[in-house]
Write an enzyme that holds these catalytic residues in place. Structure first.
Site, PDB file in Angstrom:
ATOM      1  N   THR A  42       0.828  -1.207   0.000  1.00  0.00           N
ATOM      2  CA  THR A  42       0.000   0.000   0.000  1.00  0.00           C
ATOM      3  C   THR A  42       0.857   1.250   0.000  1.00  0.00           C
ATOM      4  O   THR A  42       0.631   2.183  -0.772  1.00  0.00           O
ATOM      5  CB  THR A  42      -0.909   0.004   1.252  1.00  0.00           C
ATOM      6  N   CYS A  43       1.862   1.284   0.857  1.00  0.00           N
ATOM      7  CA  CYS A  43       2.660   2.504   1.046  1.00  0.00           C
ATOM      8  C   CYS A  43       3.229   3.000  -0.285  1.00  0.00           C
ATOM      9  O   CYS A  43       3.075   4.170  -0.632  1.00  0.00           O
ATOM     10  CB  CYS A  43       3.779   2.227   2.048  1.00  0.00           C
ATOM     11  N   CYS A  48       1.289   6.052   1.188  1.00  0.00           N
ATOM     12  CA  CYS A  48       2.207   7.126   1.607  1.00  0.00           C
ATOM     13  C   CYS A  48       2.921   7.841   0.459  1.00  0.00           C
ATOM     14  O   CYS A  48       2.916   9.077   0.409  1.00  0.00           O
ATOM     15  CB  CYS A  48       3.297   6.581   2.527  1.00  0.00           C
ATOM     16  N   LYS A  51       0.634   9.520  -2.277  1.00  0.00           N
ATOM     17  CA  LYS A  51      -0.098  10.568  -1.546  1.00  0.00           C
ATOM     18  C   LYS A  51       0.795  11.771  -1.272  1.00  0.00           C
ATOM     19  O   LYS A  51       0.410  12.915  -1.474  1.00  0.00           O
ATOM     20  CB  LYS A  51      -0.642   9.976  -0.231  1.00  0.00           C
ATOM     21  N   TYR A 177      -7.016  10.126   8.850  1.00  0.00           N
ATOM     22  CA  TYR A 177      -5.817  10.492   8.074  1.00  0.00           C
ATOM     23  C   TYR A 177      -6.129  10.685   6.593  1.00  0.00           C
ATOM     24  O   TYR A 177      -5.824  11.718   5.999  1.00  0.00           O
ATOM     25  CB  TYR A 177      -4.789   9.350   8.144  1.00  0.00           C
ATOM     26  N   GLU A 181      -6.281  14.232   4.414  1.00  0.00           N
ATOM     27  CA  GLU A 181      -5.196  14.429   3.449  1.00  0.00           C
ATOM     28  C   GLU A 181      -5.759  14.646   2.045  1.00  0.00           C
ATOM     29  O   GLU A 181      -5.389  15.586   1.343  1.00  0.00           O
ATOM     30  CB  GLU A 181      -4.246  13.226   3.465  1.00  0.00           C
ATOM     31  N   ASP A 301      -0.202  -4.056   9.091  1.00  0.00           N
ATOM     32  CA  ASP A 301      -1.608  -3.660   9.201  1.00  0.00           C
ATOM     33  C   ASP A 301      -2.531  -4.853   9.430  1.00  0.00           C
ATOM     34  O   ASP A 301      -3.630  -4.690   9.973  1.00  0.00           O
ATOM     35  CB  ASP A 301      -2.064  -2.928   7.924  1.00  0.00           C
ATOM     36  N   ALA A 339       2.466  11.782  11.329  1.00  0.00           N
ATOM     37  CA  ALA A 339       2.053  13.059  10.733  1.00  0.00           C
ATOM     38  C   ALA A 339       0.903  12.829   9.780  1.00  0.00           C
ATOM     39  O   ALA A 339       0.834  11.799   9.114  1.00  0.00           O
ATOM     40  CB  ALA A 339       3.221  13.690   9.977  1.00  0.00           C
ATOM     41  N   HIS A 434      16.591  31.036  14.997  1.00  0.00           N
ATOM     42  CA  HIS A 434      15.723  32.177  14.730  1.00  0.00           C
ATOM     43  C   HIS A 434      15.869  32.661  13.298  1.00  0.00           C
ATOM     44  O   HIS A 434      16.986  32.710  12.797  1.00  0.00           O
ATOM     45  CB  HIS A 434      16.097  33.303  15.708  1.00  0.00           C
ATOM     46  N   GLU A 439      11.515  27.053  16.810  1.00  0.00           N
ATOM     47  CA  GLU A 439      12.086  27.657  18.021  1.00  0.00           C
ATOM     48  C   GLU A 439      11.004  27.888  19.085  1.00  0.00           C
ATOM     49  O   GLU A 439      11.306  27.992  20.274  1.00  0.00           O
ATOM     50  CB  GLU A 439      12.820  28.967  17.705  1.00  0.00           C
TER      51      GLU A 439
HETATM   52  P1  NDP Z   1      -8.980   6.247  10.074  1.00  0.00           P
HETATM   53  O1  NDP Z   1      -9.311   5.166  11.014  1.00  0.00           O
HETATM   54  O2  NDP Z   1      -7.894   7.197  10.392  1.00  0.00           O
HETATM   55  O3  NDP Z   1     -10.288   7.109   9.762  1.00  0.00           O
HETATM   56  C1  NDP Z   1     -11.488   6.508   9.372  1.00  0.00           C
HETATM   57  C2  NDP Z   1     -12.553   7.584   9.384  1.00  0.00           C
HETATM   58  O4  NDP Z   1     -13.762   7.019   8.912  1.00  0.00           O
HETATM   59  C3  NDP Z   1     -12.838   8.099  10.797  1.00  0.00           C
HETATM   60  O5  NDP Z   1     -13.014   9.492  10.708  1.00  0.00           O
HETATM   61  C4  NDP Z   1     -14.112   7.390  11.167  1.00  0.00           C
HETATM   62  O6  NDP Z   1     -14.924   8.118  12.059  1.00  0.00           O
HETATM   63  C5  NDP Z   1     -14.807   7.296   9.839  1.00  0.00           C
HETATM   64  N1  NDP Z   1     -15.779   6.218   9.793  1.00  0.00           N
HETATM   65  C6  NDP Z   1     -15.619   4.943  10.227  1.00  0.00           C
HETATM   66  N2  NDP Z   1     -16.743   4.245  10.040  1.00  0.00           N
HETATM   67  C7  NDP Z   1     -17.643   5.076   9.482  1.00  0.00           C
HETATM   68  C8  NDP Z   1     -18.999   4.938   9.093  1.00  0.00           C
HETATM   69  N3  NDP Z   1     -19.646   3.791   9.210  1.00  0.00           N
HETATM   70  N4  NDP Z   1     -19.614   6.026   8.586  1.00  0.00           N
HETATM   71  C9  NDP Z   1     -18.965   7.201   8.461  1.00  0.00           C
HETATM   72  N5  NDP Z   1     -17.685   7.391   8.829  1.00  0.00           N
HETATM   73  C10 NDP Z   1     -17.032   6.325   9.339  1.00  0.00           C
HETATM   74  O7  NDP Z   1      -8.730   5.493   8.702  1.00  0.00           O
HETATM   75  P2  NDP Z   1      -8.081   5.939   7.362  1.00  0.00           P
HETATM   76  O8  NDP Z   1      -8.724   5.064   6.352  1.00  0.00           O
HETATM   77  O9  NDP Z   1      -8.103   7.400   7.173  1.00  0.00           O
HETATM   78  O10 NDP Z   1      -6.569   5.499   7.558  1.00  0.00           O
HETATM   79  C11 NDP Z   1      -6.282   4.167   7.973  1.00  0.00           C
HETATM   80  C12 NDP Z   1      -4.966   4.146   8.696  1.00  0.00           C
HETATM   81  O11 NDP Z   1      -3.915   4.276   7.759  1.00  0.00           O
HETATM   82  C13 NDP Z   1      -4.765   5.278   9.669  1.00  0.00           C
HETATM   83  O12 NDP Z   1      -5.312   4.987  10.920  1.00  0.00           O
HETATM   84  C14 NDP Z   1      -3.286   5.414   9.720  1.00  0.00           C
HETATM   85  O13 NDP Z   1      -2.784   4.553  10.703  1.00  0.00           O
HETATM   86  C15 NDP Z   1      -2.841   4.968   8.344  1.00  0.00           C
HETATM   87  N6  NDP Z   1      -2.509   6.136   7.511  1.00  0.00           N
HETATM   88  C16 NDP Z   1      -1.436   6.891   7.857  1.00  0.00           C
HETATM   89  C17 NDP Z   1      -1.097   7.989   7.124  1.00  0.00           C
HETATM   90  C18 NDP Z   1       0.063   8.809   7.536  1.00  0.00           C
HETATM   91  O14 NDP Z   1       0.898   8.324   8.291  1.00  0.00           O
HETATM   92  N7  NDP Z   1       0.147  10.060   7.101  1.00  0.00           N
HETATM   93  C19 NDP Z   1      -1.862   8.398   5.947  1.00  0.00           C
HETATM   94  C20 NDP Z   1      -2.993   7.555   5.698  1.00  0.00           C
HETATM   95  C21 NDP Z   1      -3.290   6.468   6.449  1.00  0.00           C
HETATM   96  P3  NDP Z   1     -14.639   8.145  13.644  1.00  0.00           P
HETATM   97  O15 NDP Z   1     -13.422   8.965  13.826  1.00  0.00           O
HETATM   98  O16 NDP Z   1     -15.854   8.795  14.194  1.00  0.00           O
HETATM   99  O17 NDP Z   1     -14.481   6.734  14.054  1.00  0.00           O
END
Ligand code: NDP
Length: 457
Positions: A42-43, A48, A51, A177, A181, A301, A339, A434, A439
């Site tokens: 995936t990455c 990552c 993206k 995330y 993004e 994962d 991040a 600075h 800082e």
């Molecule tokens: P996340 O778990 O971060 O976010 C999922 C979102 O979907 C949450 O806002 C959640 O809401 C919402 N959601 C879940 N179920 C429903 C539903 N039934 N109806 C409506 N909304 C819903 O998952 P992502 O897919 O964004 O990312 C997966 C993982 O991948 C991340 O947790 C991270 O670890 C990794 N990742 C890391 C990145 C980075 O390092 N920059 C970039 C992208 C991914 P709620 O919050 O209310 O549960």
């Protein structure tokens, strides 16, 4: 070990699987890795790396606008999506080849196909039974979309990297995330973007003040609809009408669902070996990443601990060393920095204020928000926020958070300091550079005590 075809058979050629293979091979193990889709996982392919490339593309939009305040006369701005896609694809192919090269130069056999576990020490791939002393499941995760009428019209992060054209009007669903993004990226690429989230502040699980702050900052650049849930999507010749549970309607060209990811175990044959899984399908492992079947291990994962590439890399390395070097080092999950590459970035390491309070710690909280020097001339209405949480008993900095430009770059360095046990006094005696935003972390003076609020996250 010679009774088996291999010492280690890795299922999944993503970051974690390849790292485990390479280290195991360097320790003398005979290793094969099965990958059905693309090396790098995936990455590299749909996460990552592409993206971040898209995020760089999106940043130019801000930079061109901001440059005007510095006297640049920039006209006729437009983006060629095709050029971005082609160049991104070239880079991903280059990385795929690098991963193949890493396997080849480390004597790791790469088998292209879907591996199906047939026993504790055997897999079936391309109609061939292969045996191994150990199997390692590193199949990663897969986007998950909730079911509602018309949900088949949405796409996920898997498809978003190969869109033929940029949509004019886009809805991104989710508040995690991936959602924040992509909402940031596509709004900067010129799409009329709405972000719909079911909660009341983006980035659930992050520090409550950071969540409020970033929700506010992102809301300056695109439309955010909070406490919002989709009821159905009606497709009229690819014109999508999204109807929300509130009764509100939105017409868009594309809906990207970023509603979470699930461990990818479908068709893996886990039922043949009785490997235990948790309710959401994650493969259960002990502290050595061993599953309930002693010869089978799992990382990344698919075990759903911390879904981050560097974590999968570390887990893969630990498993390989454990199996082939007798190493007993355990994976540490404290102080994992992370991040979110939205605009502005969010980066964090250590505890949130809420977590510190729940742990019963007596804390001092330091925050500051300010306009970056750069934006005094750009006129951009963007603020930066930094926050640190200090354990009052030990003076150690136990949480550090930032919303602002390049937050990911900054927080990495502070993570080293925190891992070394840096105290607030250490921060205070550090000379700043600075003028920078960084800082500010070493000039924080005013503190407050922690707020125990059950609504905080
Ligand atoms: P996340 O778990 O971060 O976010 C999922 C979102 O979907 C949450 O806002 C959640 O809401 C919402 N959601 C879940 N179920 C429903 C539903 N039934 N109806 C409506 N909304 C819903 O998952 P992502 O897919 O964004 O990312 C997966 C993982 O991948 C991340 O947790 C991270 O670890 C990794 N990742 C890391 C990145 C980075 O390092 N920059 C970039 C992208 C991914 P709620 O919050 O209310 O549960």
């Amino acid at each position: 070990m010679t009774d088996f075809d291999y010492d280690l058979f890795v299922i999944g050629g993503g970051s974690g699987g390849i790292r485990a293979s390479r280290i195991a091979s360097s320790l003398g193990a005979r290793v094969a890795i099965a990958e059905s889709r693309y090396l790098g996982g995936t990455c590299v392919n749909v996460g990552c790396i592409p993206k971040k490339l898209f995020s760089y593309a999106a940043h130019y939009s801000d930079d061109f606008e901001d440059a005007r305040g510095y006297g640049w006369n920039i006209t006729d701005l437009n983006i060629s999506w095709q050029t971005l896609l082609e160049n991104k694809n070239k880079e991903i192919s280059r990385l795929n080849n690098i991963y193949k090269g890493i396997c080849d130069s480390n004597n790791v056999s790469v088998l292209t196909g879907t591996a199906y576990i047939t026993g504790p020490n055997s897999v079936l791939i391309n109609d061939e039974q292969i045996t191994a002393k150990y199997l390692l499941i590193a199949t990663g995760g897969w986007p998950w979309v909730p079911e509602y009428e018309g949900c088949e019209n949405v796409i996920t992060s898997n498809e978003v990297f190969s869109l033929e054209t940029l949509p004019k009007r886009l809805l991104v669903v989710g508040g995690g995330y991936i959602a924040v993004e992509f909402a940031s990226i596509f709004s900067r690429l010129g799409c009329e973007t709405t972000l719909s989230y079911r909660g009341d502040a983006l980035l659930n699980g992050f520090d409550h003040e950071i969540r409020q702050f970033v929700t506010n900052e992102i809301g300056k650049e695109l439309t955010i609809s909070l406490n919002s849930n989709i009821s159905k999507i009606v497709n009229n010749n690819n014109d999508l009408r999204v109807i929300f549970q509130s009764g509100a309607e939105l017409d868009v060209d594309l809906v990207v669902s970023a509603t979470g990811r699930k461990p990818l175990t479908l068709g893996l044959g886990l039922e043949n070996v009785g490997v235990e899984q948790s309710e959401n399908g994650a493969v259960k492992v002990n502290s050595s990443f061993q599953t309930s079947e002693p010869s089978i291990y799992a990382i990344g994962d698919v075990i759903d601990r911390v879904a981050l590439t560097p974590v999968a890399l570390a887990e893969g390395q630990i498993v390989a060393r454990h199996l082939f070097d007798g190493d007993t080092v355990r994976m540490g999950y404290e102080n994992i920095p992370t991040a979110v590459f939205c605009h502005p970035n969010v980066a964090t390491v250590g505890l949130t204020e809420q977590q510190a309070m729940l742990e019963g710690l007596n804390i001092r909280v330091f925050t500051s928000s300010f306009k970056e020097l750069r934006h005094t001339l750009t006129g951009r209405d963007q603020l930066t926020m930094i926050k640190i949480i200090v354990d009052s008993e030990t003076d150690k900095v136990i949480g550090l958070h930032m919303v602002g430009s390049d937050a990911g770059e900054l927080v990495q360095g502070f993570t080293v300091a925190m891992n070394a046990g840096a105290t607030k006094a250490d921060f205070d005696r550090t000379i700043g550079i600075h003028p920078t935003s960084a800082e500010e972390f070493v000039t924080l003076r005013q503190s407050r005590s922690g707020i125990a609020n059950s609504d905080m996250n």
